[in-house]
Design an enzyme around this catalytic site. Structure first.
Site, PDB file in Angstrom:
ATOM      1  N   PRO A 298     -48.158  31.988  42.318  1.00  0.00           N
ATOM      2  CA  PRO A 298     -47.647  30.880  43.124  1.00  0.00           C
ATOM      3  C   PRO A 298     -47.747  31.109  44.627  1.00  0.00           C
ATOM      4  O   PRO A 298     -47.972  30.175  45.394  1.00  0.00           O
ATOM      5  CB  PRO A 298     -46.183  30.768  42.670  1.00  0.00           C
ATOM      6  CG  PRO A 298     -46.186  31.278  41.267  1.00  0.00           C
ATOM      7  CD  PRO A 298     -47.202  32.376  41.261  1.00  0.00           C
TER       8      PRO A 298
ATOM      9  N   GLU B 110     -61.732  29.380  41.502  1.00  0.00           N
ATOM     10  CA  GLU B 110     -62.427  30.655  41.711  1.00  0.00           C
ATOM     11  C   GLU B 110     -62.872  30.837  43.163  1.00  0.00           C
ATOM     12  O   GLU B 110     -64.002  31.263  43.432  1.00  0.00           O
ATOM     13  CB  GLU B 110     -63.581  30.800  40.723  1.00  0.00           C
ATOM     14  CG  GLU B 110     -63.064  30.921  39.296  1.00  0.00           C
ATOM     15  CD  GLU B 110     -64.099  31.366  38.301  1.00  0.00           C
ATOM     16  OE1 GLU B 110     -65.017  32.109  38.683  1.00  0.00           O
ATOM     17  OE2 GLU B 110     -63.975  30.967  37.127  1.00  0.00           O
TER      18      GLU B 110
END
Length: 392
Positions: free
Chosen positions: A136, A372
């Protein structure tokens, strides 16, 4: 309705085996994936049965060693398989790419004993993997991750505590490659682990409600004192971040290939519509404005395909390819966003409805610019290769 069937991409493949492989993938895509894609994406259904079929067909371990159940295929071939799957349904193509990413650490850095024990089931035994790096509070700045793995002095086990975020296949994967902090701050304090999906103390939050790829679950994973034997540590202590970066270089090529597949599907749909739709007494594909748009779309797709294949050939030759992987991921995903947006425009009002798949393609393309490593991060990677690290 469209009356022009899309033509298969002409591919220059290195072997007859590779040509047969692409033919197999196209057959599976047309029979098993395409007919159900729109309905299942709308309902949020994850096609686990498709991944089981791909595993049975030898398509989940293509770039890995046949000694452990892989396909011994070069990345040049594996990425074109991903492109075909993503053109049929991005949830499937991206899912195969993520699974390959999850296998990378063990295949590249595990001991022979670890590889013999785990890889056959991972590559061809029906298992599905996920990759746990982001958190997070640490996305682009992955080296600042906070999930901890502490060694139990009595048993030698590692006890993992923390939360991972944005995990594709989160909550449904059979195994997770997890990066956790075992030492001090920064990249050198991170170690990689192979965690079973049913480990005690491991739980998943509700899947994220996403703009697109609704059939692919993305969720936070919570590690509440998850015990992992030292035999499931991959590589040396403190080597995890280097392992992660190595995996991401290859994973970015997977994303690039998926982006090209998605863009190709959008172009095929737009061409089919434009040749069947008549305005002012002729097909709208006859109008120069449309024809120039198609030319630009096709050029972006061909350029992206050439870029990812060039990077793949460097990888296959054992040469450095990190810069080229970042370029491929950047260019191909930007191209997918552009091409899918243009496809919606070609279909006009129909393109904005769910009666045609281009609105889904456009929503799906957006995430490829983020996953990614955002495209802003890709630009930083490329610039560092060109001009060196930033001065501080």
């Amino acid at each position: 309705m469209p009356d022009r069937a899309p033509q298969p991409v002409e591919r220059h493949l290195p072997t007859e085996e590779a040509r047969d492989l692409i033919a197999l993938v196209r057959d599976i895509a047309q029979r098993e994936i395409v007919p159900r894609a729109a309905e299942e994406e709308e309902s949020g259904h994850f096609p686990r049965e498709i991944f089981s079929l791909l595993s049975e067909s030898g398509l989940l371990g293509l770039p890995y060693d046949s000694e452990y159940g892989g396909g011994d295929q070069p990345y040049e071939v594996y990425l074109q398989v991903l492109e075909e799957l993503a053109a049929a349904r991005l949830t499937v193509g991206l899912g195969v790419s993520v699974h390959s990413l999850a296998c990378h650490a063990l295949a590249g850095y595990g001991t022979k004993e670890q590889q013999s024990h785990h890889l056959p089931a991972m590559l061809g035994g029906g298992l599905l993997g996920a990759y746990c790096l982001s958190e997070p509070s640490s996305g682009s700045d992955a080296a600042s991750l906070r999930t901890k793995a502490v060694r139990d002095a009595d048993t030698g086990d590692w006890v993992i505590t923390g939360t991972k975020a944005w995990i594709t296949h989160g909550g449904i994967a059979d195994f997770y490659t997890v990066l956790a902090r075992t030492g001090g701050e920064g990249a050198r304090g991170i170690t990689a682990f192979l965690v079973p999906g049913d480990a005690a103390g491991l739980s998943a939050a509700a899947p994220e409600k996403k703009m697109g790829m609704k059939g692919s679950p993305t969720a936070q994973l919570h590690f509440d004192g998850v015990r992992v034997p030292d035999a499931r540590r991959i590589g040396d202590e403190g080597q995890g971040f280097a392992i992660a970066l190595s995996a991401l270089d290859s994973g970015r090529l997977g994303i690039a290939a998926c982006a090209v597949g998605l863009a190709q599907a959008a172009l095929d749909e737009a061409l089919a519509y434009a040749t069947g739709r008549r305005q002012f007494g002729r097909p709208i594909a006859d109008f120069q404005g449309m024809r120039f748009m198609f030319a630009d779309m096709a050029t972006r797709i061909e350029a992206g395909r050439a870029l990812y294949l060039a990077a793949a050939r460097l990888r296959d030759a054992g040469q450095p390819f990190s810069r080229q992987a970042a370029m491929a991921k950047l260019f191909c995903t930007d191209a997918a966003m552009s091409v899918t947006t243009d496809a919606v425009q070609v279909l006009g009002g129909y393109g904005y409805t769910q009666d045609f798949p281009v609105e889904r393609y456009m929503r799906e393309a957006k995430v490829l610019q983020i996953v990614e490593g955002t495209n802003q991060i890709q630009r930083m990677v490329i610039a560092r290769h060109l001009a060196g690290p930033e001065t501080r």
